[in-house]
Write an enzyme that holds these catalytic residues in place. Structure first.
Site, PDB file in Angstrom:
ATOM      1  N   CYS A  38      48.671  19.086  -7.880  1.00  0.00           N
ATOM      2  CA  CYS A  38      48.438  17.672  -7.453  1.00  0.00           C
ATOM      3  C   CYS A  38      49.279  16.497  -7.737  1.00  0.00           C
ATOM      4  O   CYS A  38      49.341  15.691  -7.281  1.00  0.00           O
ATOM      5  CB  CYS A  38      46.795  17.576  -7.684  1.00  0.00           C
ATOM      6  SG  CYS A  38      45.786  18.653  -6.776  1.00  0.00           S
ATOM      7  N   HIS A  95      46.143  10.289  -5.760  1.00  0.00           N
ATOM      8  CA  HIS A  95      45.974  11.604  -5.101  1.00  0.00           C
ATOM      9  C   HIS A  95      44.414  11.729  -4.711  1.00  0.00           C
ATOM     10  O   HIS A  95      43.586  11.452  -5.629  1.00  0.00           O
ATOM     11  CB  HIS A  95      46.105  12.689  -6.201  1.00  0.00           C
ATOM     12  CG  HIS A  95      45.650  14.022  -6.130  1.00  0.00           C
ATOM     13  ND1 HIS A  95      46.025  14.615  -4.954  1.00  0.00           N
ATOM     14  CD2 HIS A  95      44.935  14.888  -6.629  1.00  0.00           C
ATOM     15  CE1 HIS A  95      45.440  15.841  -4.954  1.00  0.00           C
ATOM     16  NE2 HIS A  95      44.737  15.914  -5.844  1.00  0.00           N
ATOM     17  N   ASN A 119      41.059  17.934  -0.231  1.00  0.00           N
ATOM     18  CA  ASN A 119      42.193  17.625  -1.159  1.00  0.00           C
ATOM     19  C   ASN A 119      43.321  18.474  -0.649  1.00  0.00           C
ATOM     20  O   ASN A 119      43.147  19.695  -0.560  1.00  0.00           O
ATOM     21  CB  ASN A 119      41.432  18.043  -2.655  1.00  0.00           C
ATOM     22  CG  ASN A 119      42.337  18.017  -3.678  1.00  0.00           C
ATOM     23  OD1 ASN A 119      43.560  18.052  -3.302  1.00  0.00           O
ATOM     24  ND2 ASN A 119      42.094  18.294  -4.879  1.00  0.00           N
TER      25      ASN A 119
HETATM   26  N1  COA Z   1      27.396  23.224  -2.289  1.00  0.00           N
HETATM   27  C1  COA Z   1      26.345  23.252  -3.013  1.00  0.00           C
HETATM   28  N2  COA Z   1      26.201  23.251  -4.258  1.00  0.00           N
HETATM   29  C2  COA Z   1      27.124  23.460  -4.993  1.00  0.00           C
HETATM   30  C3  COA Z   1      28.281  23.414  -4.756  1.00  0.00           C
HETATM   31  C4  COA Z   1      28.526  23.329  -3.141  1.00  0.00           C
HETATM   32  N3  COA Z   1      29.778  23.514  -2.340  1.00  0.00           N
HETATM   33  N4  COA Z   1      29.456  23.791  -5.330  1.00  0.00           N
HETATM   34  C5  COA Z   1      28.584  23.671  -6.707  1.00  0.00           C
HETATM   35  N5  COA Z   1      27.401  23.771  -6.198  1.00  0.00           N
HETATM   36  C6  COA Z   1      26.212  23.696  -7.531  1.00  0.00           C
HETATM   37  C7  COA Z   1      26.664  24.239  -8.578  1.00  0.00           C
HETATM   38  O1  COA Z   1      26.365  25.596  -8.655  1.00  0.00           O
HETATM   39  C8  COA Z   1      25.656  23.815  -9.469  1.00  0.00           C
HETATM   40  O2  COA Z   1      24.509  24.560  -9.460  1.00  0.00           O
HETATM   41  P1  COA Z   1      23.413  24.726 -10.753  1.00  0.00           P
HETATM   42  O3  COA Z   1      23.152  23.560 -11.340  1.00  0.00           O
HETATM   43  O4  COA Z   1      22.229  25.585  -9.971  1.00  0.00           O
HETATM   44  O5  COA Z   1      24.324  25.609 -11.670  1.00  0.00           O
HETATM   45  C9  COA Z   1      25.541  22.581  -8.997  1.00  0.00           C
HETATM   46  O6  COA Z   1      25.940  22.262  -7.623  1.00  0.00           O
HETATM   47  C10 COA Z   1      26.292  21.357  -9.839  1.00  0.00           C
HETATM   48  O7  COA Z   1      27.445  21.894  -9.966  1.00  0.00           O
HETATM   49  P2  COA Z   1      28.601  21.131 -10.789  1.00  0.00           P
HETATM   50  O8  COA Z   1      29.849  21.907 -10.850  1.00  0.00           O
HETATM   51  O9  COA Z   1      28.151  20.599 -12.178  1.00  0.00           O
HETATM   52  O10 COA Z   1      28.544  20.039  -9.727  1.00  0.00           O
HETATM   53  P3  COA Z   1      29.668  18.558  -9.978  1.00  0.00           P
HETATM   54  O11 COA Z   1      28.685  17.476  -9.802  1.00  0.00           O
HETATM   55  O12 COA Z   1      30.343  18.682 -11.008  1.00  0.00           O
HETATM   56  O13 COA Z   1      30.410  18.652  -8.772  1.00  0.00           O
HETATM   57  C11 COA Z   1      32.801  19.294  -8.117  1.00  0.00           C
HETATM   58  C12 COA Z   1      31.454  19.605  -8.307  1.00  0.00           C
HETATM   59  C13 COA Z   1      33.544  20.370  -7.926  1.00  0.00           C
HETATM   60  C14 COA Z   1      32.532  18.663  -6.771  1.00  0.00           C
HETATM   61  C15 COA Z   1      33.140  18.116  -9.251  1.00  0.00           C
HETATM   62  O14 COA Z   1      33.151  18.980 -10.454  1.00  0.00           O
HETATM   63  C16 COA Z   1      34.595  17.896  -9.205  1.00  0.00           C
HETATM   64  O15 COA Z   1      34.827  17.137  -7.930  1.00  0.00           O
HETATM   65  N6  COA Z   1      35.511  18.100 -10.015  1.00  0.00           N
HETATM   66  C17 COA Z   1      36.899  17.627  -9.788  1.00  0.00           C
HETATM   67  C18 COA Z   1      37.447  18.548  -8.764  1.00  0.00           C
HETATM   68  C19 COA Z   1      39.046  17.968  -8.208  1.00  0.00           C
HETATM   69  O16 COA Z   1      38.937  16.868  -8.289  1.00  0.00           O
HETATM   70  N7  COA Z   1      39.613  19.099  -8.282  1.00  0.00           N
HETATM   71  C20 COA Z   1      41.162  18.935  -7.779  1.00  0.00           C
HETATM   72  C21 COA Z   1      41.773  18.284  -8.994  1.00  0.00           C
HETATM   73  S1  COA Z   1      43.146  17.812  -8.475  1.00  0.00           S
END
Ligand code: COA
Length: 333
Positions: free
Chosen positions: A115, A260, A290
Site C-alpha cells: 500500500c 492511501h 482498497n
Molecule cells: N462481515 C461480517 N462480519 C465480519 C466480517 C465481514 N466481512 N469480517 C469480519 N467479521 C467479524 C469477525 O469475524 C468478528 O466476529 P467475532 O466477533 O464473532 O469474532 C467481528 O466481525 C469483528 O471482527 P474484527 O476483525 O475485530 O473487526 P474490526 O472492527 O477490526 O474490522 C476490519 C475488521 C478488517 C474492517 C478492520 O480490522 C480493518 O479495517 N483493519 C485494517 C484493514 C486495512 O486497512 N487493511 C489494509 C491495510 S493497507
C-alpha cells in the site's frame, strides 16, 4: 537544484462492479457491516477476458499522457509499484513498456511495497529526476487483488476490502518547488500480519509442484485486521507530522490530504486528529475499496479531474500497509 513535478495523472478501473449485496450472497456478511467498518459501498474486480495489471496501467498512462500533452516517446523511465504482478517474474514494468510500444532505450523498475508502493515509487522517480538522470518518469500503482481473495466466509475480513485498478503519474524536472520531500519507513517484524505466502520460493521443490498442493489457502491474502488498524493510525499520523516538520509547515498549510484508501475509518481518524475539514481530505474508497498501490494515484487523478488540486496547493500523500511499510510525500503543486 532540480525538483520534480507531477505534470499528468490518469487512472483506469475494471468495468465489473462488485457490490456489498453481491458479496453477501457469497459469504456471511452484509452491507451494513461493511459500510460501518470500512466505508466501502462497491469495488471493481477484474474480468479475466479483458483486464491485466499491465493493460490497466497502460490505459491509466494514456490518460496521464493526454492530460500532460506528452506522448509515449517522452517517457525516459518506468517505476511500477505492484504486489500483484501479471507474472511471478518478470515484473510488470517491462510488460507495461511492451504495452506502450517502447523499446530497450528506456528502463523499467518494479517496486513491491504494497500500500506504500506508490509513494516509494514516487520517491525513487524523484531521486532520478533530482540527479538529472531522467527528464520524464512514469510512476505507476496498479493491482489485481481480487484473484487472491478468499471469497468465502473464511476470508470475509479481506474479501470485502480489496479492489482492482491502476493509477499513473508523470513526473518531470522543474526549477520550481514540486515534490518537497518523501519519507519512507518499514518494519519487517510485522511481515506476516498482512501477507500472501505463496508462491514462496523457500519451499522444498516438491511443495511447489501444483499437483502437490492440496491446501491452496496459502495463496490467499491473510490479514490481522486489528493489528493493521492499530499500527496504521499511529504510523499515518507520525509520517505526516515528519513531512510537515521537515518542511517547517503546519497542518493548516495542507490544501488536500490524499491518504492511501485503506479503510474510511482510518482516513476519518486521521482527519479528526489533524483537525482537517472534509474538503481537505480526498476519499474514494466508497467506490473502489482498497486498491493497494493503485489507491493514491487513482484518488489523485480523480481529485485533479474534479478541480480539487490547483496550482500552488500543498498536497500531502500518506500510506501504510503490508511489511509493515509506511510513507509520506509533500507536494507543492
Ligand atoms: N462481515 C461480517 N462480519 C465480519 C466480517 C465481514 N466481512 N469480517 C469480519 N467479521 C467479524 C469477525 O469475524 C468478528 O466476529 P467475532 O466477533 O464473532 O469474532 C467481528 O466481525 C469483528 O471482527 P474484527 O476483525 O475485530 O473487526 P474490526 O472492527 O477490526 O474490522 C476490519 C475488521 C478488517 C474492517 C478492520 O480490522 C480493518 O479495517 N483493519 C485494517 C484493514 C486495512 O486497512 N487493511 C489494509 C491495510 S493497507
Amino acid at each position: 537544484m532540480l525538483n520534480s513535478k507531477i505534470v499528468g495523472l490518469g487512472h483506469h478501473v475494471p468495468e465489473k462492479v462488485i457490490t456489498n449485496e453481491y458479496l453477501s450472497t457469497k459469504m456471511d456478511t452484509n452491507n451494513a457491516w461493511i459500510i460501518e467498518r470500512t466505508g466501502i459501498e462497491q469495488r471493481r474486480w477484474m474480468d479475466p477476458a479483458k483486464d491485466t495489471v499491465a493493460n490497466m496501467a497502460a490505459k491509466a498512462t494514456r490518460m496521464a499522457l493526454e492530460r500532460a500533452k506528452l506522448t509515449e516517446k517522452d517517457i525516459d523511465f518506468i517505476v511500477f509499484a505492484t504486489i500483484t504482478p501479471d507474472y511471478f517474474f518478470p515484473g510488470s514494468g517491462v510488460l507495461l513498456q511492451r504495452e506502450l510500444g517502447l523499446d530497450g532505450s528506456i528502463a523499467a523498475l518494479d517496486i513491491r511495497n504494497a500500500c506504500s508502493g506508490f509513494i516509494y515509487a514516487l520517491s525513487v522517480a524523484d531521486q532520478f529526476i533530482k540527479t538529472g538522470k531522467y527528464k520524464t518518469v512514469l510512476v505507476i500503482g496498479a493491482e489485481i487483488q481480487s484473484t487472491a481473495l478468499d471469497v468465502t466466509t473464511r476470508g470475509r475480513n479481506t474479501a470485502v476490502i480489496f479492489g482492482d485498478g491502476a493509477g499513473a503519474a508523470l513526473l518531470q524536472a522543474t526549477d520550481k518547488p514540486g515534490i518537497l520531500s518523501t519519507h519512507l519507513h518499514s518494519d519487517g517484524r510485522f511481515a506476516e500480519e498482512l501477507y500472501v505466502k505463496d508462491p514462496g520460493s523457500s519451499r522444498p521443490q516438491e511443495e511447489r509442484q501444483p499437483e502437490q498442493i492440496l491446501d491452496t489457502s496459502t495463496y490467499k491474502v491473510v490479514m490481522n485486521g486489528n493489528q493493521v488498524f492499530k499500527h496504521a493510525v499511529v504510523r499515518f499520523m507520525e509520517v505526516i507530522q515528519e513531512a510537515l516538520d521537515a518542511n517547517a509547515l503546519k497542518t493548516e498549510d495542507i490544501s488536500l490530504l490524499v491518504p492511501h484508501q485503506a479503510n474510511l475509518r482510518i482516513s476519518q481518524y486521521i482527519q479528526e486528529k489533524l483537525g482537517l475539514s472534509n474538503a481537505q481530505v480526498y476519499n474514494n474508497i466508497m467506490r473502489y475499496g482498497n486498491t493497494t498501490a493503485a489507491s493514491i494515484p487513482i484518488a489523485l487523478s480523480e481529485a485533479w479531474a474534479e478541480g480539487k488540486i490547483k496550482e500552488n496547493d500543498l498536497i500531502c500523500l500518506a500510506a501504510f500497509g503490508s511489511g509493515f511499510t509506511w510513507a509520506s510525500a509533500l507536494i507543492r503543486w
